[in-house]
Design a protein around this motif. Structure first.
Motif, PDB file in Angstrom:
ATOM      1  N   GLU A   1       5.144  -2.202  -3.749  1.00  0.00           N
ATOM      2  CA  GLU A   1       6.488  -2.566  -4.174  1.00  0.00           C
ATOM      3  C   GLU A   1       6.955  -1.851  -5.440  1.00  0.00           C
ATOM      4  OE1 GLU A   1       8.174  -4.228  -2.126  1.00  0.00           O
ATOM      5  OE2 GLU A   1       6.505  -4.826  -0.851  1.00  0.00           O
ATOM      6  N   LYS A   2       6.115  -1.753  -6.449  1.00  0.00           N
ATOM      7  CA  LYS A   2       6.555  -1.191  -7.727  1.00  0.00           C
ATOM      8  C   LYS A   2       6.507   0.341  -7.728  1.00  0.00           C
ATOM      9  CE  LYS A   2       7.671  -3.585 -10.448  1.00  0.00           C
ATOM     10  NZ  LYS A   2       8.944  -4.301 -10.652  1.00  0.00           N
ATOM     11  N   LEU A   3       5.405   0.899  -7.254  1.00  0.00           N
ATOM     12  CA  LEU A   3       5.257   2.360  -7.252  1.00  0.00           C
ATOM     13  C   LEU A   3       5.498   2.956  -5.870  1.00  0.00           C
ATOM     14  CD1 LEU A   3       2.100   2.613  -9.553  1.00  0.00           C
ATOM     15  CD2 LEU A   3       4.524   2.726 -10.194  1.00  0.00           C
ATOM     16  N   ARG A   4       5.589   2.109  -4.856  1.00  0.00           N
ATOM     17  CA  ARG A   4       5.954   2.484  -3.496  1.00  0.00           C
ATOM     18  C   ARG A   4       5.057   3.607  -2.939  1.00  0.00           C
ATOM     19  NH1 ARG A   4      10.250   1.706  -6.498  1.00  0.00           N
ATOM     20  NH2 ARG A   4      10.681   3.901  -6.825  1.00  0.00           N
ATOM     21  N   ILE A   5       3.774   3.358  -2.998  1.00  0.00           N
ATOM     22  CA  ILE A   5       2.790   4.283  -2.444  1.00  0.00           C
ATOM     23  C   ILE A   5       2.454   3.798  -1.043  1.00  0.00           C
ATOM     24  CG2 ILE A   5       0.443   5.168  -2.649  1.00  0.00           C
ATOM     25  CD1 ILE A   5       0.735   4.712  -5.684  1.00  0.00           C
ATOM     26  N   GLY A   6       2.730   4.596  -0.039  1.00  0.00           N
ATOM     27  CA  GLY A   6       2.512   4.190   1.337  1.00  0.00           C
ATOM     28  C   GLY A   6       1.040   4.070   1.670  1.00  0.00           C
ATOM     29  N   ALA A   7       0.753   3.263   2.690  1.00  0.00           N
ATOM     30  CA  ALA A   7      -0.635   3.069   3.116  1.00  0.00           C
ATOM     31  C   ALA A   7      -1.261   4.382   3.565  1.00  0.00           C
ATOM     32  CB  ALA A   7      -0.692   2.040   4.235  1.00  0.00           C
ATOM     33  N   ALA A   8      -0.470   5.221   4.244  1.00  0.00           N
ATOM     34  CA  ALA A   8      -1.014   6.500   4.715  1.00  0.00           C
ATOM     35  C   ALA A   8      -1.395   7.395   3.543  1.00  0.00           C
ATOM     36  CB  ALA A   8       0.008   7.198   5.600  1.00  0.00           C
ATOM     37  N   ALA A   9      -0.539   7.395   2.499  1.00  0.00           N
ATOM     38  CA  ALA A   9      -0.842   8.217   1.330  1.00  0.00           C
ATOM     39  C   ALA A   9      -2.106   7.724   0.645  1.00  0.00           C
ATOM     40  CB  ALA A   9       0.335   8.193   0.355  1.00  0.00           C
ATOM     41  N   ALA A  10      -2.258   6.401   0.553  1.00  0.00           N
ATOM     42  CA  ALA A  10      -3.452   5.843  -0.079  1.00  0.00           C
ATOM     43  C   ALA A  10      -4.697   6.210   0.717  1.00  0.00           C
ATOM     44  CB  ALA A  10      -3.322   4.323  -0.189  1.00  0.00           C
TER      45      ALA A  10
ATOM     46  N   PHE B   1       3.453  10.379 -14.111  1.00  0.00           N
ATOM     47  CA  PHE B   1       4.815  10.161 -14.588  1.00  0.00           C
ATOM     48  C   PHE B   1       4.862   9.358 -15.887  1.00  0.00           C
ATOM     49  CE2 PHE B   1       5.438  11.052 -10.079  1.00  0.00           C
ATOM     50  CZ  PHE B   1       6.465  11.990 -10.140  1.00  0.00           C
ATOM     51  N   ALA B   2       3.717   9.235 -16.583  1.00  0.00           N
ATOM     52  CA  ALA B   2       3.638   8.555 -17.878  1.00  0.00           C
ATOM     53  C   ALA B   2       4.173   7.126 -17.804  1.00  0.00           C
ATOM     54  CB  ALA B   2       4.378   9.349 -18.958  1.00  0.00           C
ATOM     55  N   VAL B   3       3.954   6.472 -16.673  1.00  0.00           N
ATOM     56  CA  VAL B   3       4.305   5.054 -16.571  1.00  0.00           C
ATOM     57  C   VAL B   3       3.413   4.240 -17.500  1.00  0.00           C
ATOM     58  CG1 VAL B   3       4.362   3.074 -14.988  1.00  0.00           C
ATOM     59  CG2 VAL B   3       5.157   5.307 -14.208  1.00  0.00           C
ATOM     60  N   VAL B   4       2.143   4.651 -17.589  1.00  0.00           N
ATOM     61  CA  VAL B   4       1.202   4.053 -18.537  1.00  0.00           C
ATOM     62  C   VAL B   4       0.815   5.132 -19.536  1.00  0.00           C
ATOM     63  CG1 VAL B   4      -1.050   2.951 -18.829  1.00  0.00           C
ATOM     64  CG2 VAL B   4       0.348   2.428 -16.816  1.00  0.00           C
ATOM     65  N   ARG B   5       0.906   4.794 -20.823  1.00  0.00           N
ATOM     66  CA  ARG B   5       0.623   5.751 -21.889  1.00  0.00           C
ATOM     67  C   ARG B   5      -0.410   5.164 -22.858  1.00  0.00           C
ATOM     68  NH1 ARG B   5       5.831   5.113 -20.987  1.00  0.00           N
ATOM     69  NH2 ARG B   5       6.112   3.783 -22.816  1.00  0.00           N
ATOM     70  N   GLU B   6      -0.858   6.004 -23.783  1.00  0.00           N
ATOM     71  CA  GLU B   6      -1.932   5.596 -24.680  1.00  0.00           C
ATOM     72  C   GLU B   6      -1.577   4.360 -25.492  1.00  0.00           C
ATOM     73  OE1 GLU B   6      -4.864   7.607 -28.063  1.00  0.00           O
ATOM     74  OE2 GLU B   6      -3.386   8.812 -26.987  1.00  0.00           O
ATOM     75  N   GLU B   7      -0.288   4.223 -25.872  1.00  0.00           N
ATOM     76  CA  GLU B   7       0.080   3.060 -26.686  1.00  0.00           C
ATOM     77  C   GLU B   7      -0.062   1.745 -25.927  1.00  0.00           C
ATOM     78  OE1 GLU B   7       4.165   5.008 -25.559  1.00  0.00           O
ATOM     79  OE2 GLU B   7       2.119   5.654 -26.048  1.00  0.00           O
TER      80      GLU B   7
ATOM     81  N   HIS C   1      -2.499  -7.927  -7.230  1.00  0.00           N
ATOM     82  CA  HIS C   1      -1.653  -7.178  -8.165  1.00  0.00           C
ATOM     83  C   HIS C   1      -1.668  -5.682  -7.841  1.00  0.00           C
ATOM     84  CE1 HIS C   1      -0.329 -10.303 -10.883  1.00  0.00           C
ATOM     85  NE2 HIS C   1      -1.555 -10.755 -11.016  1.00  0.00           N
ATOM     86  N   ILE C   2      -2.829  -5.162  -7.446  1.00  0.00           N
ATOM     87  CA  ILE C   2      -2.909  -3.745  -7.068  1.00  0.00           C
ATOM     88  C   ILE C   2      -2.061  -3.487  -5.826  1.00  0.00           C
ATOM     89  CG2 ILE C   2      -4.448  -1.919  -6.254  1.00  0.00           C
ATOM     90  CD1 ILE C   2      -6.640  -3.181  -8.030  1.00  0.00           C
ATOM     91  N   ASP C   3      -2.134  -4.391  -4.847  1.00  0.00           N
ATOM     92  CA  ASP C   3      -1.308  -4.247  -3.646  1.00  0.00           C
ATOM     93  C   ASP C   3       0.175  -4.257  -4.011  1.00  0.00           C
ATOM     94  OD1 ASP C   3      -3.492  -4.103  -1.997  1.00  0.00           O
ATOM     95  OD2 ASP C   3      -3.461  -6.234  -1.465  1.00  0.00           O
ATOM     96  N   TYR C   4       0.557  -5.161  -4.910  1.00  0.00           N
ATOM     97  CA  TYR C   4       1.963  -5.258  -5.309  1.00  0.00           C
ATOM     98  C   TYR C   4       2.417  -3.984  -6.016  1.00  0.00           C
ATOM     99  CZ  TYR C   4       6.201  -7.068  -7.519  1.00  0.00           C
ATOM    100  OH  TYR C   4       7.500  -7.248  -7.939  1.00  0.00           O
ATOM    101  N   LEU C   5       1.572  -3.455  -6.901  1.00  0.00           N
ATOM    102  CA  LEU C   5       1.898  -2.205  -7.581  1.00  0.00           C
ATOM    103  C   LEU C   5       2.077  -1.069  -6.577  1.00  0.00           C
ATOM    104  CD1 LEU C   5      -0.609  -2.497 -10.554  1.00  0.00           C
ATOM    105  CD2 LEU C   5       1.855  -2.165 -10.824  1.00  0.00           C
ATOM    106  N   ALA C   6       1.150  -0.968  -5.641  1.00  0.00           N
ATOM    107  CA  ALA C   6       1.187   0.146  -4.694  1.00  0.00           C
ATOM    108  C   ALA C   6       2.346   0.023  -3.719  1.00  0.00           C
ATOM    109  CB  ALA C   6      -0.137   0.218  -3.932  1.00  0.00           C
TER     110      ALA C   6
ATOM    111  N   ALA D   1      -3.163   7.680 -10.249  1.00  0.00           N
ATOM    112  CA  ALA D   1      -2.676   9.061 -10.301  1.00  0.00           C
ATOM    113  C   ALA D   1      -1.174   9.108 -10.573  1.00  0.00           C
ATOM    114  CB  ALA D   1      -3.012   9.779  -8.991  1.00  0.00           C
ATOM    115  N   LEU D   2      -0.411   8.267  -9.878  1.00  0.00           N
ATOM    116  CA  LEU D   2       1.038   8.283 -10.060  1.00  0.00           C
ATOM    117  C   LEU D   2       1.424   7.747 -11.438  1.00  0.00           C
ATOM    118  CD1 LEU D   2       3.708   7.420  -7.445  1.00  0.00           C
ATOM    119  CD2 LEU D   2       3.915   6.502  -9.748  1.00  0.00           C
TER     120      LEU D   2
END
Length: 275
Positions: free
Chosen positions: A211-220, A253-259, A204-209, A248-249
């Protein structure tokens, strides 16, 4: 929709009479097609499924602008498309059905076999298209809007993301990204996420990074400071860097919030204080 990802797990592929091969992952954009089946020298397929009960050309996947379609080339077998996130939700694609539209974000395509277990592969359709708000003006064709980060808050991957972000949202100190085993333990007892394994959480973490949040391997890797590491240490740093970058992302960008913390099961320490 920018495209889909098709994943055939390890052990499902291979030639006739041979053990299944390694995992296969395909990325398809709008207008592209991937065929699946046993295949042969005269019937090439992109996803080879090693079972004698599966046709040489069993079917095909076609990507459109806003969904994907499944065609069943079999004259006798019905295929199932399951929604792993949907508590048993599925649809049937009957023999010779052409271009059946598939509405699920996560899908498992299941083909029947004569063995005790069926053959299956997964399809991920990460992006969704939404109408502009009322009063925005313009026609549908001209004003179609694609969200920057299209996440389903009812999906298991989002639950994993919330668990990763929880320390920041609760302002705990010192703040550190939870490890994969810690996420597994945190979700224990949850109705849908309580049975997750460490491997499933990592997926799931790989999928988030990716496909969903599109964080490249180099950036990680940069986030982890992995330069100069080799072997197992480098792999561990890349994994940690990917988790750090996802959190961090999501917070920036408030993708995840306190609620969203209400999605998690009650914390054990909260129950102890109540007693």
């Amino acid at each position: 929709m920018s495209g889909i990802v098709v994943h055939l797990p390890r052990g499902s592929g291979g030639a006739d009479g041979e053990p299944g091969g390694g995992a296969v992952t395909l990325r398809l954009g709008p207008g592209e097609v991937a065929r699946f089946g046993r295949g042969s020298s005269t019937t090439p397929v992109e996803l080879r499924l090693a079972d004698e009960a599966i046709s040489r050309l069993a079917g095909e996947i076609r990507v459109t602008d806003d969904h994907w379609q499944l065609t069943n080339h079999s004259t006798t077998q019905t295929y199932l498309v399951e929604n792993p996130e949907g508590a048993g939700e599925y649809l049937r694609v009957s023999p010779r059905r052409a271009g059946a539209p598939i509405p699920f974000e996560f899908s498992r395509v299941v083909l029947p076999t004569r063995r005790g277990t069926n053959v299956s592969f997964q399809v991920f359709a990460p992006d969704h298209v939404y109408l502009d708000p009322p009063g925005a003006g313009g026609s549908w064709g001209a004003s179609r809007t694609v969200t920057a980060y299209s996440l389903d808050e009812t999906a298991t991957y989002f639950l994993v993301l919330v668990a990763l972000c929880e320390p920041w949202l609760r302002d705990q100190s010192p703040v550190a990204v939870p490890t994969t085993p810690q996420v597994v333990e945190r979700l224990r007892g949850h109705a849908t996420g309580g049975g997750l394994t460490a491997r499933a959480v990592s997926s799931h973490i790989d999928y988030l990074a990716d496909e969903k949040l599109r964080i490249g391997a180099a950036a990680a890797a940069n986030e982890a400071g992995a330069g100069g590491c080799t072997g197992t240490a480098a792999a561990g740093d890349r994994r940690n860097g990917k988790r750090d970058a996802v959190v961090a992302l999501a917070l920036k960008f408030a993708v995840v919030r306190e609620e969203h913390l209400a999605l998690l099961p009650p914390r054990a320490e909260a129950g102890a204080r109540g007693r």
